[in-house]
Write an enzyme that holds these catalytic residues in place. Structure first.
Site, PDB file in Angstrom:
ATOM      1  N   GLU A 272       0.763  -1.197   0.150  1.00  0.00           N
ATOM      2  CA  GLU A 272       0.180   0.021   0.303  1.00  0.00           C
ATOM      3  C   GLU A 272       0.818   1.143  -0.026  1.00  0.00           C
ATOM      4  O   GLU A 272       0.809   2.152   0.724  1.00  0.00           O
ATOM      5  CB  GLU A 272      -0.974  -0.111   1.196  1.00  0.00           C
ATOM      6  CG  GLU A 272      -1.848  -1.178   1.290  1.00  0.00           C
ATOM      7  CD  GLU A 272      -2.382  -1.257   2.688  1.00  0.00           C
ATOM      8  OE1 GLU A 272      -1.947  -0.323   3.818  1.00  0.00           O
ATOM      9  OE2 GLU A 272      -3.142  -2.004   3.076  1.00  0.00           O
ATOM     10  N   PRO A 273       1.649   1.353  -1.046  1.00  0.00           N
ATOM     11  CA  PRO A 273       2.612   2.652  -0.912  1.00  0.00           C
ATOM     12  C   PRO A 273       1.869   3.817  -1.287  1.00  0.00           C
ATOM     13  O   PRO A 273       1.054   3.883  -2.132  1.00  0.00           O
ATOM     14  CB  PRO A 273       3.683   2.332  -1.881  1.00  0.00           C
ATOM     15  CG  PRO A 273       2.779   1.330  -3.069  1.00  0.00           C
ATOM     16  CD  PRO A 273       1.948   0.616  -2.015  1.00  0.00           C
ATOM     17  N   ARG A 311       3.249  20.342   6.256  1.00  0.00           N
ATOM     18  CA  ARG A 311       4.122  19.379   6.955  1.00  0.00           C
ATOM     19  C   ARG A 311       5.495  19.846   7.431  1.00  0.00           C
ATOM     20  O   ARG A 311       5.871  19.320   8.764  1.00  0.00           O
ATOM     21  CB  ARG A 311       4.718  18.324   5.808  1.00  0.00           C
ATOM     22  CG  ARG A 311       3.720  17.656   4.940  1.00  0.00           C
ATOM     23  CD  ARG A 311       4.426  16.623   3.890  1.00  0.00           C
ATOM     24  NE  ARG A 311       4.865  15.483   4.644  1.00  0.00           N
ATOM     25  CZ  ARG A 311       6.141  15.061   5.129  1.00  0.00           C
ATOM     26  NH1 ARG A 311       7.004  15.890   4.535  1.00  0.00           N
ATOM     27  NH2 ARG A 311       6.469  14.338   5.866  1.00  0.00           N
ATOM     28  N   TYR A 315       5.363  18.590  11.204  1.00  0.00           N
ATOM     29  CA  TYR A 315       6.382  17.398  11.822  1.00  0.00           C
ATOM     30  C   TYR A 315       7.981  18.000  11.672  1.00  0.00           C
ATOM     31  O   TYR A 315       8.459  17.159  11.742  1.00  0.00           O
ATOM     32  CB  TYR A 315       6.456  16.371  10.491  1.00  0.00           C
ATOM     33  CG  TYR A 315       4.876  15.893  10.220  1.00  0.00           C
ATOM     34  CD1 TYR A 315       4.332  15.020  11.124  1.00  0.00           C
ATOM     35  CD2 TYR A 315       4.547  15.999   8.907  1.00  0.00           C
ATOM     36  CE1 TYR A 315       3.024  14.592  10.768  1.00  0.00           C
ATOM     37  CE2 TYR A 315       3.027  15.252   8.694  1.00  0.00           C
ATOM     38  CZ  TYR A 315       2.581  14.876   9.399  1.00  0.00           C
ATOM     39  OH  TYR A 315       1.255  14.463   9.094  1.00  0.00           O
ATOM     40  N   CYS A 341      -1.437  33.892   9.940  1.00  0.00           N
ATOM     41  CA  CYS A 341      -0.937  34.621  11.253  1.00  0.00           C
ATOM     42  C   CYS A 341      -0.906  33.539  12.304  1.00  0.00           C
ATOM     43  O   CYS A 341      -1.631  33.516  13.050  1.00  0.00           O
ATOM     44  CB  CYS A 341      -2.312  35.495  11.470  1.00  0.00           C
ATOM     45  SG  CYS A 341      -2.565  36.768  10.228  1.00  0.00           S
ATOM     46  N   GLU A 342       0.240  32.752  11.972  1.00  0.00           N
ATOM     47  CA  GLU A 342       0.870  32.022  13.069  1.00  0.00           C
ATOM     48  C   GLU A 342       2.143  32.030  13.123  1.00  0.00           C
ATOM     49  O   GLU A 342       2.693  31.951  11.774  1.00  0.00           O
ATOM     50  CB  GLU A 342       0.414  30.665  12.724  1.00  0.00           C
ATOM     51  CG  GLU A 342      -1.197  30.241  12.873  1.00  0.00           C
ATOM     52  CD  GLU A 342      -1.575  29.431  13.805  1.00  0.00           C
ATOM     53  OE1 GLU A 342      -0.902  28.862  14.706  1.00  0.00           O
ATOM     54  OE2 GLU A 342      -2.803  29.052  13.565  1.00  0.00           O
ATOM     55  N   TYR A 370       0.776  13.995   0.705  1.00  0.00           N
ATOM     56  CA  TYR A 370       0.593  14.768   1.862  1.00  0.00           C
ATOM     57  C   TYR A 370       0.986  16.275   1.971  1.00  0.00           C
ATOM     58  O   TYR A 370       1.196  16.856   2.798  1.00  0.00           O
ATOM     59  CB  TYR A 370       1.275  13.917   3.090  1.00  0.00           C
ATOM     60  CG  TYR A 370       1.230  12.591   3.355  1.00  0.00           C
ATOM     61  CD1 TYR A 370       0.026  11.971   3.513  1.00  0.00           C
ATOM     62  CD2 TYR A 370       2.336  11.858   3.016  1.00  0.00           C
ATOM     63  CE1 TYR A 370      -0.210  10.624   3.588  1.00  0.00           C
ATOM     64  CE2 TYR A 370       1.945  10.107   2.929  1.00  0.00           C
ATOM     65  CZ  TYR A 370       0.827  10.033   3.233  1.00  0.00           C
ATOM     66  OH  TYR A 370       0.508   8.372   3.231  1.00  0.00           O
TER      67      TYR A 370
HETATM   68  N1  LLP Z   1      -1.419   1.902   4.470  1.00  0.00           N
HETATM   69  C1  LLP Z   1      -1.772   2.560   5.765  1.00  0.00           C
HETATM   70  C2  LLP Z   1      -2.620   1.511   6.560  1.00  0.00           C
HETATM   71  C3  LLP Z   1      -1.439   3.611   6.148  1.00  0.00           C
HETATM   72  O1  LLP Z   1      -1.981   4.020   7.485  1.00  0.00           O
HETATM   73  C4  LLP Z   1      -0.628   4.499   5.411  1.00  0.00           C
HETATM   74  C5  LLP Z   1      -0.052   5.890   6.001  1.00  0.00           C
HETATM   75  C6  LLP Z   1      -0.260   3.977   4.056  1.00  0.00           C
HETATM   76  C7  LLP Z   1      -0.386   2.747   3.890  1.00  0.00           C
HETATM   77  C8  LLP Z   1       0.787   4.848   3.182  1.00  0.00           C
HETATM   78  O2  LLP Z   1       1.964   5.105   3.703  1.00  0.00           O
HETATM   79  P1  LLP Z   1       3.012   5.571   2.923  1.00  0.00           P
HETATM   80  O3  LLP Z   1       3.517   4.752   1.809  1.00  0.00           O
HETATM   81  O4  LLP Z   1       2.666   6.754   2.305  1.00  0.00           O
HETATM   82  O5  LLP Z   1       4.212   5.978   3.817  1.00  0.00           O
HETATM   83  N2  LLP Z   1       0.665  12.805   7.043  1.00  0.00           N
HETATM   84  C9  LLP Z   1       2.065  12.224   7.142  1.00  0.00           C
HETATM   85  C10 LLP Z   1       2.018  10.566   6.639  1.00  0.00           C
HETATM   86  C11 LLP Z   1       0.774   9.730   7.257  1.00  0.00           C
HETATM   87  C12 LLP Z   1       0.930   8.474   6.953  1.00  0.00           C
HETATM   88  C13 LLP Z   1      -0.394   7.923   7.384  1.00  0.00           C
HETATM   89  N3  LLP Z   1      -0.600   6.445   6.808  1.00  0.00           N
HETATM   90  C14 LLP Z   1       3.291  12.795   6.513  1.00  0.00           C
HETATM   91  O6  LLP Z   1       2.952  13.960   5.889  1.00  0.00           O
HETATM   92  O7  LLP Z   1       4.287  12.522   6.474  1.00  0.00           O
END
Ligand code: LLP
Length: 412
Positions: A272-273, A311, A315, A341-342, A370
């Site tokens: 699930e990338p 982001r 983060y 305004c932050e 994201y």
């Molecule tokens: N599968 C599940 C169950 C997940 O919770 C996520 C991400 C993914 C797949 C995809 O993950 P990826 O391959 O994109 O790393 N907003 C944060 C990232 C939150 C990720 C949440 N879950 C950021 O900007 O870094």
């Protein structure tokens, strides 16, 4: 697919300044070639192992991106009814959709059943009971995998690490067998898999393989107990290089290792990338509004803000900031800030960067994942347009919001 030619920054064969001038700023721009290549890197490296690459819609759910991936053959990982709606609108195949998430509502489950998705990644026993009841009402059988929590620690930002016992996600791997056992009593559920996801932006793949080993051992135990496990969903999480020096894993190397470990086990593997497919494929274009100096600190005030890209504020993440036109003036050290305004509204702090002037354009790099999805209307700012580049062509895949859209659905 972003590089300089004659001091101008290009996306594929298009000078980004052309897009900035015609579409205005702030504006997200994506390279279709990069997205397609990253998808293929997973798909080709998993090779003859039965597999399904289910792109995580949450990373970037714009219809133009989903449709590009659907045409490349991608499946989709969704976490809401809204994401399923997007996938269907973009022409995605519901039979290649997995539904993840810790808090699925009944309307969302029904919508997924109605559209014949592949399976549910379930995160609790009450959720199993609900899916069973809703499937029974429709006279259907629903396929499910339990999302197990393998209790491995992934070294990433604490907000996006998910694989430890103390996190809200999944079912403790030691309790999973009991849950699978009790799930036998649900007449309208069919067990098909086991899933896990330990976190995001993982620069070290070892924890993923540690989790894989634990999950494989669980699969063997479940099979020995008579459960017909046919798929293993490894989740997403592969990290990308936000800085050139980041030790980011190669998709092909990673997927090759997955294929080797899973060959001959009679399992279809799912991944699930999200970020690793679209992250490096996007930039946020912005224009310099002002330069200012408060005592010793230099500020570059730009027209993009934390509502466009949260982001850095959320983060403390790093995004390279590149001028669309290189100049030979000596570099400066500055904070790049937006109009919101932050004090937390910054895109970069103490950054050594090009010596820019008002009117110059900048690209905030590696913002394909994201980025737009987390954008808001805070400070009543209009959400930016999105552009998709394909070779020497580009098109707007989302128009800039206008004031009418800003208040849509509201009454005074
Ligand atoms: N599968 C599940 C169950 C997940 O919770 C996520 C991400 C993914 C797949 C995809 O993950 P990826 O391959 O994109 O790393 N907003 C944060 C990232 C939150 C990720 C949440 N879950 C950021 O900007 O870094």
């Amino acid at each position: 697919m972003f590089s300089y030619l004659d001091h101008s920054l290009y996306c594929e064969q298009i000078p980004l300044a052309d897009i900035a001038k015609r579409a205005g700023t702030p504006c997200y721009v994506y390279s279709s070639q990069t997205i397609r290549e990253n998808f293929r890197a997973y798909d080709e490296s998993l090779g003859d192992l039965p597999h399904s690459v289910c792109y995580a819609v949450k990373a970037n759910g714009s219809l133009g991106i989903l449709s590009l991936l659907a045409r490349a053959g991608s499946g989709f990982d969704i976490v809401s009814g809204g994401e399923l709606y997007r996938v269907l609108k973009a022409g995605g195949d519901p039979a290649k959709v997995v539904f993840s998430g810790v808090g699925k509502r009944s309307e969302e489950i029904e919508y997924a059943l109605e559209n014949g998705i592949h399976s549910f990644n379930c995160e609790s026993e009450p959720e199993l009971a609900l899916i069973d009841a809703l499937a029974a009402r429709r006279g259907m059988k629903a396929k499910f995998a339990l999302r197990v929590n393998p209790d491995v620690s992934a070294d990433t930002h604490p907000y996006i690490s998910t694989g430890l016992r103390e996190h809200k996600f999944g079912i403790d791997i030691h309790e999973a067998e009991g849950v699978y056992e009790r799930a036998r009593t649900y007449a309208n559920l069919v067990v098909t898999g086991v899933s896990c996801h330990i976190g995001s932006q993982l620069l070290d793949v070892n924890p993923i393989f540690e989790a894989l080993d634990k999950v494989l051992a669980l699969v063997e135990r479940l099979r020995a107990a008579g459960h017909a496990i046919t798929h293993l969903d490894l989740g997403g999480g592969l990290g990308i290089a936000y800085r050139e020096e980041d030790p980011a894993p190669e998709i092909r190397t990673f997927a090759d290792c997955v294929r080797k470990r899973l060959q001959g086990r009679g399992l279809t593997v799912m991944v699930e990338p999200g970020r690793s497919i679209v992250g490096a494929a996007g930039v946020l274009l912005t224009r310099v509004l002002y330069r200012k100096r408060n005592v010793n600190k230099e500020f570059v005030v730009v027209d993009a803000a934390m509502n466009d890209l949260i982001r850095p504020a959320l983060y403390r993440s790093h995004h390279d900031i590149m001028p669309l036109r290189e100049n030979d003036r000596p570099e400066i050290v500055a904070d790049v800030v937006g109009p919101v305004c932050e004090t937390g509204d910054f895109l970069a702090r103490d950054r050594t960067m090009a010596n820019v002037a008002p009117g110059d354009y900048l690209a905030i790099a590696t913002t394909g994942a994201y980025g737009f999805v987390l954008a808001s209307n805070y400070n009543a700012r209009l959400r930016s347009p999105e552009v998709l580049v394909e070779g020497d062509k580009w098109r707007i895949i989302r128009t800039r919001e206008n004031y009418d859209e800003l208040v849509r659905g509201e009454t005074a």
